[in-house]
Write a protein that holds these residues in place. Structure first.
Motif, PDB file in Angstrom:
ATOM      1  N   THR A  36      -4.588   6.309  10.370  1.00  0.00           N
ATOM      2  CA  THR A  36      -4.505   4.875  10.639  1.00  0.00           C
ATOM      3  C   THR A  36      -3.709   4.698  11.864  1.00  0.00           C
ATOM      4  O   THR A  36      -4.506   4.278  12.811  1.00  0.00           O
ATOM      5  CB  THR A  36      -3.736   4.187   9.357  1.00  0.00           C
ATOM      6  OG1 THR A  36      -2.553   5.050   9.296  1.00  0.00           O
ATOM      7  CG2 THR A  36      -4.818   4.426   8.266  1.00  0.00           C
ATOM      8  N   ARG A  59      14.162  -2.661  10.975  1.00  0.00           N
ATOM      9  CA  ARG A  59      13.369  -3.277  10.059  1.00  0.00           C
ATOM     10  C   ARG A  59      14.255  -3.743   8.826  1.00  0.00           C
ATOM     11  O   ARG A  59      15.192  -3.227   8.507  1.00  0.00           O
ATOM     12  CB  ARG A  59      12.450  -2.194   9.348  1.00  0.00           C
ATOM     13  CG  ARG A  59      11.496  -2.350   8.232  1.00  0.00           C
ATOM     14  CD  ARG A  59      10.851  -1.063   7.606  1.00  0.00           C
ATOM     15  NE  ARG A  59      10.005  -1.562   6.566  1.00  0.00           N
ATOM     16  CZ  ARG A  59       8.656  -1.428   6.343  1.00  0.00           C
ATOM     17  NH1 ARG A  59       8.161  -1.287   7.937  1.00  0.00           N
ATOM     18  NH2 ARG A  59       7.849  -1.372   5.593  1.00  0.00           N
ATOM     19  N   PRO A  64       9.758  -2.678   1.534  1.00  0.00           N
ATOM     20  CA  PRO A  64       9.751  -1.080   1.120  1.00  0.00           C
ATOM     21  C   PRO A  64       8.897  -0.369   2.097  1.00  0.00           C
ATOM     22  O   PRO A  64       7.970  -0.886   2.560  1.00  0.00           O
ATOM     23  CB  PRO A  64       9.117  -1.189  -0.403  1.00  0.00           C
ATOM     24  CG  PRO A  64       8.229  -2.581  -0.356  1.00  0.00           C
ATOM     25  CD  PRO A  64       9.079  -3.569   0.566  1.00  0.00           C
ATOM     26  N   THR A  99      -3.293   3.000   0.079  1.00  0.00           N
ATOM     27  CA  THR A  99      -2.047   2.945  -0.349  1.00  0.00           C
ATOM     28  C   THR A  99      -2.063   2.337  -1.746  1.00  0.00           C
ATOM     29  O   THR A  99      -2.595   1.086  -1.730  1.00  0.00           O
ATOM     30  CB  THR A  99      -0.916   2.142   0.734  1.00  0.00           C
ATOM     31  OG1 THR A  99      -0.951   2.997   1.839  1.00  0.00           O
ATOM     32  CG2 THR A  99       0.277   2.309  -0.185  1.00  0.00           C
ATOM     33  N   ARG A 123       0.635   7.196  -0.629  1.00  0.00           N
ATOM     34  CA  ARG A 123      -0.597   7.603  -0.265  1.00  0.00           C
ATOM     35  C   ARG A 123      -0.631   8.947   0.433  1.00  0.00           C
ATOM     36  O   ARG A 123       0.335   9.559   0.618  1.00  0.00           O
ATOM     37  CB  ARG A 123      -0.873   6.560   0.884  1.00  0.00           C
ATOM     38  CG  ARG A 123      -1.122   6.780   2.380  1.00  0.00           C
ATOM     39  CD  ARG A 123      -1.609   5.883   3.287  1.00  0.00           C
ATOM     40  NE  ARG A 123      -1.569   6.068   4.817  1.00  0.00           N
ATOM     41  CZ  ARG A 123      -2.310   6.848   5.565  1.00  0.00           C
ATOM     42  NH1 ARG A 123      -3.325   7.287   4.827  1.00  0.00           N
ATOM     43  NH2 ARG A 123      -2.106   6.983   6.887  1.00  0.00           N
ATOM     44  N   GLY A 233       6.078  -7.170   2.520  1.00  0.00           N
ATOM     45  CA  GLY A 233       5.728  -6.880   4.091  1.00  0.00           C
ATOM     46  C   GLY A 233       5.044  -8.195   4.436  1.00  0.00           C
ATOM     47  O   GLY A 233       4.982  -8.607   5.955  1.00  0.00           O
TER      48      GLY A 233
HETATM   49  O1  TXA Z   1      -1.401   2.961   7.659  1.00  0.00           O
HETATM   50  C1  TXA Z   1      -0.385   3.049   6.985  1.00  0.00           C
HETATM   51  O2  TXA Z   1      -0.193   2.591   5.760  1.00  0.00           O
HETATM   52  C2  TXA Z   1       0.926   3.452   7.774  1.00  0.00           C
HETATM   53  C3  TXA Z   1       0.931   4.971   7.971  1.00  0.00           C
HETATM   54  C4  TXA Z   1       2.014   5.698   8.562  1.00  0.00           C
HETATM   55  O3  TXA Z   1       0.758   5.535   6.661  1.00  0.00           O
HETATM   56  N1  TXA Z   1       2.036   3.057   7.326  1.00  0.00           N
HETATM   57  C5  TXA Z   1       2.336   1.687   7.249  1.00  0.00           C
HETATM   58  O4  TXA Z   1       3.692   1.439   6.546  1.00  0.00           O
HETATM   59  O5  TXA Z   1       1.679   0.751   7.576  1.00  0.00           O
HETATM   60  P1  TXA Z   1       4.470  -0.063   7.096  1.00  0.00           P
HETATM   61  O6  TXA Z   1       5.865   0.154   6.234  1.00  0.00           O
HETATM   62  O7  TXA Z   1       4.237  -0.428   8.346  1.00  0.00           O
HETATM   63  O8  TXA Z   1       3.594  -0.990   5.938  1.00  0.00           O
HETATM   64  C6  TXA Z   1       3.882  -0.717   4.429  1.00  0.00           C
HETATM   65  C7  TXA Z   1       3.378  -2.046   3.628  1.00  0.00           C
HETATM   66  C8  TXA Z   1       4.121  -3.326   3.842  1.00  0.00           C
HETATM   67  O9  TXA Z   1       3.666  -4.467   3.887  1.00  0.00           O
HETATM   68  C9  TXA Z   1       4.941  -3.171   2.696  1.00  0.00           C
HETATM   69  O10 TXA Z   1       5.607  -4.423   2.168  1.00  0.00           O
HETATM   70  C10 TXA Z   1       3.965  -2.649   1.726  1.00  0.00           C
HETATM   71  O11 TXA Z   1       3.266  -1.710   2.330  1.00  0.00           O
HETATM   72  N2  TXA Z   1       4.349  -2.078   0.610  1.00  0.00           N
HETATM   73  C11 TXA Z   1       5.386  -0.847   0.525  1.00  0.00           C
HETATM   74  N3  TXA Z   1       5.762  -0.513  -0.783  1.00  0.00           N
HETATM   75  C12 TXA Z   1       5.195  -1.614  -1.511  1.00  0.00           C
HETATM   76  C13 TXA Z   1       5.298  -1.872  -2.902  1.00  0.00           C
HETATM   77  N4  TXA Z   1       6.102  -1.321  -3.982  1.00  0.00           N
HETATM   78  N5  TXA Z   1       4.773  -2.975  -3.425  1.00  0.00           N
HETATM   79  C14 TXA Z   1       4.155  -3.940  -2.648  1.00  0.00           C
HETATM   80  N6  TXA Z   1       3.924  -3.386  -1.124  1.00  0.00           N
HETATM   81  C15 TXA Z   1       4.397  -2.411  -0.595  1.00  0.00           C
END
Ligand code: TXA
Ligand code: MG
Length: 352
Positions: A36, A59, A64, A99, A123, A233
């Motif tokens: 990604t 951040r 999360p 994810t 994921r 997020g």
């Molecule tokens: O493609 C991707 O997902 C990339 C690559 C590195 O794997 N990672 C990524 O992570 O985009 P990040 O942290 O930029 O975005 C994670 C998103 C955020 O919008 C966060 O709020 C959501 O996933 N998220 C994480 N854990 C969550 C949870 N337990 N419940 C709901 N949303 C969650």
């Protein structure tokens, strides 16, 4: 011959991957390519390491992180028993850009990973370097996108260095990331519901096709931040270019003339102007910087190029940007989601 360059190169790559994996296991911060965008990885079991991610990115701590695993056995240790629908999603889309938010098993992951939620987003990436890194590290890898908070996600190693040089322990350069937009984040609702919290690499259509008995719920893109976001997020404004971005929707002819009129007016005021266009019309815009996303019949190319393009507008000091729109279908759904976020919801509708 015992001195073959190709073999030596492969060994060196193996060796540096092993070093990177050791660093992650021991608490280091390592950026790595995925299918990604580039991720910033840390050992998800170690609170100091995870804290380092939040610091390096700047951040907010209530957002999360996604935990990356290399096998379903690894996953079982991190989450509580989950519904069959989740297992079917994994079977169909893992490894890949999906994810899944699942109930977290208490007291395993660092509490910073989940930001206090009873769930964790997990994921299994498809990129061979990412998979190998996680396998060699031997621990679950927490990894957000490897950008400073508020910047576009990195799709090249050079983007990671622009944002994070001096703040991280290492980076694995795997060339351009695949999809160019982040993974799709889903949560399950009841026995049949799959709610898309963030559109991404796996499209709503692909999920519907794979699981015809499921009900896929995706919200239309308004640009407004939800008051009670289900995914933390989503309440952050994400990336916004330094210049003001407006999405212009309408018949192609009308869009070209509107944008050129506006650009002329603003240039007269001394503003630097930019256009984000599909190839079909790129040569027809009179702005200071026109960036071509590729053909509108190949939206995968646009997804792949979007974040680089947004970074270039910032570098060039562009004050006002107009972007063409595309149908929110297939990967176009994720593309429009990111564009609408970057524009803060500024959409000019020309022929309604
Ligand atoms: O493609 C991707 O997902 C990339 C690559 C590195 O794997 N990672 C990524 O992570 O985009 P990040 O942290 O930029 O975005 C994670 C998103 C955020 O919008 C966060 O709020 C959501 O996933 N998220 C994480 N854990 C969550 C949870 N337990 N419940 C709901 N949303 C969650
Ligand atoms: Mg991110």
């Amino acid at each position: 011959q015992d001195n073959q360059p190709a073999a030596a190169g492969a060994n060196e790559a193996d060796e540096s991957l092993r070093e990177a994996a050791d660093s992650v296991r021991q608490g280091g911060l390592v950026a790595f390519p995925t299918e990604t965008v580039y991720g910033l990885g840390a050992n998800a079991l170690m609170t100091e390491a995870v804290e380092g991610i939040f610091q390096a990115k700047g951040r907010p701590s209530d957002n999360p992180l996604i935990v990356h695993v290399a096998s379903e056995t690894d996953l079982e240790e991190l989450v509580l028993p989950y519904p069959p629908l989740a297992a079917r999603l994994m079977e169909r889309f893992w490894p890949g850009p999906l994810t899944i938010v699942l109930p977290v098993r208490p007291n395993v992951l660092s509490p910073l990973v989940t930001a206090g939620l009873p769930t964790v987003g997990v994921r299994m990436p498809r990129h061979p370097v990412a998979l190998q890194l996680i396998k060699l590290a031997g621990c679950p890898v927490a990894a957000p996108s490897a950008n400073r908070s508020g910047r576009p996600s990195p799709t090249l190693a050079s983007h990671v260095l622009e944002d994070l040089a001096g703040r991280i322990d290492g980076i694995i350069d795997g060339g351009a990331a695949g999809v160019g937009l982040e993974s799709t984040v889903v949560e399950l609702e009841g026995e049949r519901g799959i709610r898309i919290l963030r559109p991404g690499g796996v499209t709503a259509e692909a999920i519907r096709l794979a699981l015809p008995d499921a009900e896929v719920i995706s919200e239309p893109e308004t640009g407004a931040a939800p008051e009670q976001p289900r995914s933390p997020g989503m309440k952050y404004t994400h990336y916004a270019p330094k210049g003001e971005l407006a999405i212009v929707q309408g018949k192609p002819e009308a869009v070209v003339s509107y944008v050129n009129e506006q650009a002329k007016l603003l240039k007269a005021d001394g503003a630097a102007t930019g256009v984000l266009s599909f190839s079909e019309r790129a040569s027809r815009y009179d702005a200071d910087l026109v960036l071509d996303l590729g053909s509108e019949s190949k939206l995968e190319d646009a997804a792949h190029r979007l974040y680089s393009a947004l970074r270039r507008f910032d570098e060039a000091g562009i004050d006002r940007i107009w972007s063409e729109a595309c149908p929110a279908e297939g990967i176009g759904g994720a593309l429009m989601n990111r564009l609408v976020k970057a524009s803060g919801g500024t959409i000019v509708e020309l022929d309604k």
